[in-house]
Scaffold this active site. Structure first.
Site, PDB file in Angstrom:
ATOM      1  N   GLU A 327      11.360  33.470 -35.575  1.00 52.56           N
ATOM      2  CA  GLU A 327      11.990  33.579 -36.885  1.00 52.56           C
ATOM      3  C   GLU A 327      11.028  33.078 -37.956  1.00 52.56           C
ATOM      4  O   GLU A 327      10.527  31.947 -37.863  1.00 52.56           O
ATOM      5  CB  GLU A 327      13.273  32.741 -36.968  1.00 52.56           C
ATOM      6  CG  GLU A 327      14.423  33.271 -36.158  1.00 52.56           C
ATOM      7  CD  GLU A 327      15.715  32.488 -36.425  1.00 52.56           C
ATOM      8  OE1 GLU A 327      16.789  33.071 -36.277  1.00 52.56           O
ATOM      9  OE2 GLU A 327      15.629  31.288 -36.766  1.00 52.56           O
ATOM     10  N   CYS A 328      10.761  33.889 -38.963  1.00 52.10           N
ATOM     11  CA  CYS A 328       9.947  33.506 -40.113  1.00 52.10           C
ATOM     12  C   CYS A 328       8.601  32.921 -39.665  1.00 52.10           C
ATOM     13  O   CYS A 328       7.730  33.653 -39.217  1.00 52.10           O
ATOM     14  CB  CYS A 328      10.720  32.568 -41.024  1.00 52.10           C
ATOM     15  SG  CYS A 328      10.028  32.472 -42.693  1.00 52.10           S
ATOM     16  N   GLY A 329       8.404  31.611 -39.759  1.00 53.68           N
ATOM     17  CA  GLY A 329       7.147  31.034 -39.317  1.00 53.68           C
ATOM     18  C   GLY A 329       6.854  31.334 -37.858  1.00 53.68           C
ATOM     19  O   GLY A 329       5.699  31.577 -37.478  1.00 53.68           O
TER      20      GLY A 329
END
Length: 436
Positions: A327-329
């Site tokens: 997720e994201c990073g």
């Protein structure tokens, strides 16, 4: 029976978090059991709440969650003496299009739970106008009750007297007035506050905030303004399917943004979670059947991640036979490369072809509704997932098969579709809930 309050403000940056932490710790010093919540999708504040109260805090979000989910989450405050919900942005700030049970505004939660609002007002550069703002917020939405205000960053006794007199004239109680006090300012970085777990002195800072607020705010009056509340536990709980039975979860300063209610829901459904630290060059548990890389700050640790061969090779070996999701990073780390703010490219794990850069930062912020085109851990193709995206990275390449069709809160299709390749999947949004 618990007493419930919402802490809100006309805008961001006024002092909601500091007042919430200070009230929670001050009442805890008095022997009260305090439970906190965060209204809206902020990833960071719940950890500060936990540091102040000794109890886990979770997000409640009217755009992403239905009333039954919110009722289930807040029912954890049933054994508390005081329950505080910290708002996000301004009191009525949300998105234009209604979500599951509201627009994401703090006022939605206040009205839904029947809890009065304590406003933090910063009258810097004004005096009587602060009363007009408070009165406008009080009268803007029927069904929401204003308990009173706490004034923050007061310049002088004369300034305080002017503002108090004006508020008294419109019938709004003033619980206290806080002079400027730099010692209780919480440090920030580009995604908001520096995380609680990164601050060794966070306990002392909260204690100082509690002392300062107790000196200038009538804690008894604030407590009397709270609404008695009898929570009704929801029968169906959270609609969350764990991504696997045994979950290897990346957890350190680079991978820390995961919603607490998601982890609790996974455990409640019988999943086992083992944590590992990519920054310490640890690989995921070989006995796990899925690996999950949350968001966080990989851009601040890109060189370390690129140099940690045990982590990268271990993750690649894991992904040969089992699903890995970021997720994201975490999604960025699953990609081929990450360029940091200085323009230096760091090789990531290469499980996806994603290339991201922080050299030219551009903020991506908002709710997301994703219709999965293919399965991802815990969710089947066709599932509709609600989440929130907040990052400053720029996509240089996103060559893999899109994972989903992703819309923002207005219904517009966005470019951050997520990716899938073999056993690896990733999204830029952080998952909050699946539509029932």
């Amino acid at each position: 029976m618990p007493a419930g309050l919402v802490i809100s403000a006309p805008a961001s940056g006024v002092g909601k978090t500091t007042l919430t932490l200070a009230l929670a710790r001050a009442w805890r010093h008095r022997g009260l059991n305090v439970q906190c919540f965060k209204s809206g999708p902020d990833y960071i504040d719940p950890a500060f709440h936990a540091a102040a109260t000794g109890r886990a805090s979770v997000n409640v979000d009217s755009w992403a969650m239905d009333r039954a989910t919110i009722a289930h989450l807040v029912s954890r405050g049933a054994d508390a003496d005081v329950v505080l919900a910290e708002g996000s942005m301004g009191l009525f700030d949300g998105v234009a299009a209604r979500g599951v049970s509201g627009t994401g505004a703090t006022a939605d939660i206040a009205e839904m739970l029947g809890w009065p609002v304590v406003l933090v007002i910063d009258p810097s550069g004004q005096a009587q106008t602060a009363a007009a703002i408070a009165a406008g917020l009080r009268d803007y939405r029927p069904g929401m009750r204003l308990a009173g205000v706490v004034l923050n960053r007061i310049a002088s006794p004369r300034h305080e007297a002017l503002v108090r007199h004006a508020l008294d004239g419109v019938g709004i109680a003033v619980f206290g007035a806080l002079p400027r006090h730099a010692e209780i300012s919480l440090p920030k970085r580009h995604l908001g506050l520096v995380q609680a777990e990164e601050q060794a002195e966070i306990g002392k800072l909260i204690d100082e905030a509690a002392r300062f607020v107790a000196e200038h705010v009538d804690l008894d009056a604030v407590l009397r303004s709270a609404a008695s509340w009898s929570p009704q536990p929801a029968a169906n709980g959270l609609n969350v399917t764990p991504p696997g039975q045994r979950i290897a979860l990346a957890r350190d300063a680079a991978f820390s943004f995961v919603y607490p209610h998601m982890l609790e829901a996974w455990r409640a459904a019988g999943a086992e979670i083992s944590t590992f630290s990519p920054l310490a060059d640890e690989a995921p548990d070989k006995s796990a059947d899925v690996c999950w890389l949350p968001g966080g700050y990989p851009e601040l640790h890109a060189g370390t991640i690129a140099a940690n061969d045990r982590f990268r090779s271990g993750l690649r070996a894991f992904a040969e036979t089992r699903p890995v999701h970021g997720e994201c990073g975490g999604y960025m780390v699953l990609g081929a490369g990450l360029t940091d703010a200085d323009g230096i490219r760091h090789e990531m794990t290469g499980l996806l072809g994603l290339e991201t850069s922080f050299a030219k930062r551009r903020m991506h912020l908002g709710y997301r509704l994703a219709a999965l085109a293919a399965p991802m851990p815990g969710h089947q193709a066709g599932a509709r997932l609600r989440g929130h995206e907040f990052h400053y990275s720029t996509i240089l390449a996103q060559p893999d098969t899109p994972l989903a069709v992703v819309h923002d809160a207005t219904g517009a299709v966005i470019a951050e579709t997520g990716s899938r390749r073999d056993h690896a999947t990733g999204t830029f949004f952080h998952l909050i809930a699946e539509d029932r």
